[in-house]
Structure formats: C-alpha cells, structure tokens
Scaffold this motif. Structure first.
Motif, short mmCIF file in Angstrom:
data_model
loop_
_atom_site.label_atom_id
_atom_site.label_comp_id
_atom_site.label_asym_id
_atom_site.label_seq_id
_atom_site.Cartn_x
_atom_site.Cartn_y
_atom_site.Cartn_z
N ASN A 55 0.81 -1.22 0.00
CA ASN A 55 0.00 0.00 0.00
C ASN A 55 0.85 1.27 0.00
OD1 ASN A 55 -2.37 -1.47 -0.04
ND2 ASN A 55 -2.49 -1.56 2.19
N LEU A 56 2.12 1.18 0.33
CA LEU A 56 3.01 2.33 0.27
C LEU A 56 3.43 2.66 -1.16
CD1 LEU A 56 5.37 1.69 3.32
CD2 LEU A 56 3.49 3.33 3.17
N PHE A 61 2.02 0.99 -9.70
CA PHE A 61 2.80 -0.23 -9.53
C PHE A 61 1.94 -1.44 -9.14
CE2 PHE A 61 6.53 2.63 -8.51
CZ PHE A 61 7.17 2.39 -9.71
N LEU A 62 0.71 -1.21 -8.73
CA LEU A 62 -0.14 -2.31 -8.26
C LEU A 62 -0.34 -3.42 -9.29
CD1 LEU A 62 -2.79 -0.52 -6.04
CD2 LEU A 62 -0.71 -1.72 -5.36
N ILE A 67 0.94 -9.15 -10.55
CA ILE A 67 1.51 -10.16 -11.45
C ILE A 67 2.69 -10.87 -10.78
CG2 ILE A 67 2.78 -10.46 -13.61
CD1 ILE A 67 1.04 -8.17 -14.74
N ILE A 68 3.57 -10.10 -10.16
CA ILE A 68 4.75 -10.68 -9.52
C ILE A 68 4.35 -11.60 -8.36
CG2 ILE A 68 6.77 -10.12 -8.12
CD1 ILE A 68 7.13 -7.65 -9.95
N SER A 131 -10.77 -8.50 -16.74
CA SER A 131 -11.66 -7.51 -16.12
C SER A 131 -10.97 -6.15 -16.06
CB SER A 131 -12.07 -7.96 -14.72
OG SER A 131 -10.95 -7.92 -13.88
N ASP A 132 -11.73 -5.17 -15.61
CA ASP A 132 -11.19 -3.84 -15.42
C ASP A 132 -10.22 -3.89 -14.24
OD1 ASP A 132 -10.70 -1.16 -15.47
OD2 ASP A 132 -12.58 -0.58 -14.50
N LYS A 133 -8.97 -3.62 -14.51
CA LYS A 133 -7.92 -3.77 -13.48
C LYS A 133 -8.09 -2.81 -12.32
CE LYS A 133 -4.84 -5.53 -16.94
NZ LYS A 133 -5.90 -5.75 -17.88
N LYS A 134 -8.87 -1.78 -12.48
CA LYS A 134 -9.07 -0.83 -11.39
C LYS A 134 -9.98 -1.41 -10.31
CE LYS A 134 -8.56 3.07 -14.46
NZ LYS A 134 -9.27 4.12 -15.18
N GLU A 135 -10.80 -2.39 -10.67
CA GLU A 135 -11.73 -2.96 -9.69
C GLU A 135 -11.07 -3.96 -8.77
OE1 GLU A 135 -14.98 -4.64 -11.76
OE2 GLU A 135 -15.61 -2.77 -12.67
#
Length: 138
Positions: A55-56, A61-62, A67-68, A131-135
């Motif tokens: 969260n920092l 980068f999320l 993926i990583i 899907s929408d990656k923001k969700e």
C-alpha cells in the motif's frame, strides 16, 4: 474433528474406554484441513503477503505487484506440489496402525491442495487480465 477429539476425551476420562483410531482421524483431518484451507485462502486472495508495504507503493505499480505475487506464489506451489508426489507414492506402502489405511492418503493432501491452489491462481490471473484492473485490489 473437534467432535472426534471431544468424544475421545469424554470416553477416556469418564468411562475408561479409548477409541484406537480417533487420534489418527483427527491428525489426518488436521493435515487435510490445513492444505484445503490454504487453497481457500488463495481463492479468496488472503494468502500471505505484507499489505502494508504494498500500500506504500504508487497505484501505478499495483498491476505489476499483482503479477509478480501471482508468479512467485505459482512457482512455489508448483514446486511444492511436484515435490510432494514422490513422498505421497512412497507413503502409500505404509499402513496406519489404527485405521489400516495407507499413510499416503494423508500426504495426498499436499498435492491435492497444491493443485487447487494452482487452479485458483490461474483463474485469479485470468480474471485479472480480462476484467477492469481498477476494480481488483491487492
């Protein structure tokens, strides 16, 4: 499993009767519960990670972190599952004293749980890409 252990304690201390296979059933149940619970944790995306540090990071980068994390967990679980197959096969020859079943049925929880974890990781990754990656949050 809880009822089995509780019943065994009652029988042993109140009536002096012991069920020889109850300890094995509870131990085997605990092993299976751990690996199936780990698969459920992967399905619900509650597997072990440190969200505080994630969260920092900036929001851009999320997707890379997602993926990583899935790749690292996939490699670890695939190795664990693959490595457990020879152990499971070797234990199929040994028979438990109380139940009279192969010990391999206990260690079979590891590859079964691993396959379920791999399946859930794959479906999570596919859902993330389509899907929408923001969700989807970490």
């Amino acid at each position: 499993m809880v009822l089995m252990v509780f019943g065994q304690v009652l029988l042993r201390y109140l009536f002096g009767i012991s069920i020889s296979w109850s300890a094995e059933v509870s131990q085997f149940g605990m092993v299976w519960l751990c690996f199936l619970g780990a698969a459920l944790a992967v399905k619900e995306r509650d597997h072990m990670r440190v969200d505080y540090f994630i969260n920092l990071l900036p929001a851009t980068f999320l997707p890379f972190v997602h993926i990583i994390l899935n790749i690292i967990l996939f490699i670890f679980v695939a190795y664990l599952s693959y490595s457990s197959i020879p152990i499971t096969l070797a234990f199929m020859q040994d028979i438990t004293p109380g139940l009279g079943v192969p010990y391999g049925l206990v260690s079979l929880a590891m590859p079964v749980g691993g396959i379920l974890m791999l399946f859930y990781l794959i479906t999570d990754s596919i859902n993330w890409f389509v899907s929408d990656k923001k969700e989807i949050t970490l």
